[in-house]
Design an enzyme around this catalytic site. Sequence first.
Site, PDB file in Angstrom:
ATOM      1  CB  CYS A   1      66.133   7.255  21.576  1.00 15.35           C
ATOM      2  SG  CYS A   1      65.671   7.657  19.951  1.00 15.35           S
TER       3      CYS A   1
ATOM      4  CE1 TYR B   1      60.353  10.750  13.588  1.00 15.76           C
ATOM      5  CE2 TYR B   1      61.851   9.195  12.925  1.00 15.76           C
ATOM      6  CZ  TYR B   1      61.547  10.335  13.665  1.00 15.76           C
ATOM      7  OH  TYR B   1      62.691  10.922  14.449  1.00 15.76           O
TER       8      TYR B   1
ATOM      9  CG  HIS C   1      62.880  14.084  15.610  1.00 14.08           C
ATOM     10  ND1 HIS C   1      62.185  13.057  15.996  1.00 14.08           N
ATOM     11  CD2 HIS C   1      63.014  14.994  16.602  1.00 14.08           C
ATOM     12  CE1 HIS C   1      61.968  13.358  17.254  1.00 14.08           C
ATOM     13  NE2 HIS C   1      61.954  14.612  17.444  1.00 14.08           N
TER      14      HIS C   1
ATOM     15  CG  ASP D   1      61.087  17.415  19.443  1.00 12.03           C
ATOM     16  OD1 ASP D   1      60.134  17.885  20.062  1.00 12.03           O
ATOM     17  OD2 ASP D   1      60.894  15.928  19.350  1.00 12.03           O
TER      18      ASP D   1
END
Length: 683
Positions: free
Chosen positions: A31, A170, A173, A266
């Site tokens: 991001c 995906y 997370h 992460d």
Amino acid sequence: MSRDPRYDILFEPVKIGPVTAPNRFYQVPHCNGMGWKHPAALAKMREIKAEGGWGVVCTEEVEIHPASEFAPYIEGRLWDDSDIPAMALMVEGVHRHGSLAGCELAFNGYANPNLYSREIPLSPSGGPVKWKDPVSARVMDKEDIKNVRRWHRNAAIRAKKAGFDIVYCYAGHNIAMAMHFLSRDLNTRTDEYGGSLENRVRFLRELIEDTKDAVGDTCAVAVRLAVDQLLGADGLTHDGEGRDIVAMLAELPDLWDVNLADWSNDSVTARFGDEGGQEAYTAFVKSLTTKPVVGVGRFTSPDAMVSQIKRGVLDLIGAARPSIADPFLPAKIRDGATDTIRECIGCNICVSGDMTITPIRCTQNPTMGEEYRRGWHPERIAKADTLETILVVGAGPSGLECARALGLKGHQVMIADQAREAGGRVRLEARLPGLSTYGRVADYRLQALNSMGNVEFFFESEMDVDTILEVAPDHVVVATGAHWRMDGMGRQSRRAITGMKTAALLSPDAIMHGETVTGRVIVYDDDHYYMGGVLAEALVKMGANVTLVTPASVVSQWTENTLEQHRIQSRLVSLGVEILCNHELVLAEGDRFHFEPVYGGAAIVMTADRLVPVTARAPNDDLYLALEASEAVTSQIKSVRRVGDCVAPGTVAAAVYSGHKLAQCWDMDEDGWYGFKRESVGW
Ligand code: ADP
Ligand code: SF4
């Protein structure tokens, strides 16, 4: 210079399904706070990474449909064909340098409240959304599942049309819907999508199959999977279901991009995790698949990267933060210039851009986020038309960066500092627990400055008006930093607190200069970034009995934006620090300190051997003001300017930026100083 042959292995091409990465440097999706709102800025930022040698450059999360949009956060968008040109801009930039472009399609279900589209979020089993919004998701029926699969498939086709080489499914997370289906907690379905792991994997398997079917002829299909949630038996683990999922899907995707959930695990900060820290969790993946595996670990050392490849842990060196701090990291290894790598310090200021819904910034790389709007490049800066002599007073982050950029422009630069070594606040802060990487801010700049023939250092040189007049430079840049206030003024109390002058205090600066204390110590934190928590930790290590008091409702509140707050508070609890939130210091009487509850109630009086006020810093601007007031200076020196904390104290990132900006905008008028290119989307 030529490359060290030990690093040749990093430059081998890697086949990923139908495409081939030119080397093993892989910028994983990250991001950046620019997304759909600043597509040209985003494209330029990504292009520069490809220019710097990253063989694969990916997007951030890319929304695929209004049924799962990420407002207020700004990510990529591929809702329909009208979104393709903006995404194609990035692809074109990446392709210009021979790299592959990857697109992380994301449908996040209950992890986003859909504040913009106002659609009811979807989830395998319903319940309140992940964040604190008063919104609930609804349980998906079979039609919903079919719809999401169709939306994902259509978005994959749009990604292909935009030119992407790699398309992601995906499941990471704790954010992506595919991961919600995998989770025993979030998926309590009793149909063929719930219950056994085989059933919970079904949705991800279908996404992969759909995507391969839709675009797999020319695009590689990647899976991003969190193989461990660090929740023990309550979640996916690398030796439990995380492993079993990889085993079940082993050969289905063209690439495995594996990591930890949630994002704070992460992208752990350097304070809480070391380089290569994910290996213990992800190393198993390669033993279960013949497909290439990419993983991250804040890798900045080429030796550590080579070791990952040679030991069979990873095939591709994944990086988000190291590619932000140094977009040219691969090129520097390729060209035998490893000593010029600008190493990430693991501070997560980059993450704070996304969290605060603003374009990405980086402590080490002041050009990050400025590539398009100001035309800055991480490695190049235009030479000055007129070369002059410039004295920089202060060798902290702002002074060093200003000197570096002025030196690159060709000026004759002198840097004077009263200290014995360079670094200013980062040298001091690097001595505190968990902050040793902050020293890299100075290390990188010193290495750069020492390699320039037009820069001279003067240490142990306290400068005043007279000494500066003796040096007689054309220009002076004052970068004298700031100091911690001792009067208690901060955010809660905007004025000095009564009694502080005579109270038993110990300053944060004194602690950083080596003063020790034992006995009972109160850290009063009205600053709310890392310093209060770090000092509490340092004081415990000295043997003090520490209480941390703050007017905020949690410790080190702003570090929520750097994904650290929960870790900081847990660490302090585990160290035995007593924590008192929601209390404001109102009066100091010697060793007695009065705290009032922020929301009303009776005051608490505590005694302590010392109170450490971590409230605010004040600029060291005496020198600047004296220079400004001196007629001799005005008549003999062309300009006196200032940068960094001595203008207004802030983050290390802000100080570095301030120094860089002054050098970049040295000859500019007001329009040049304030102006930057803006983007109008949808007009
Ligand atoms: P910033 O974050 O803005 O770079 P720092 O506090 O890290 O600021 O660094 C300021 C530096 O300026 C310190 O290394 C300090 O020793 C130096 N300094 C402050 N005043 C003077 C002075 N009068 N002469 C020389 N050096 C100074
Ligand atoms: Fe690394 Fe900090 Fe830059 Fe992020 S902001 S890339 S963590 S140095």
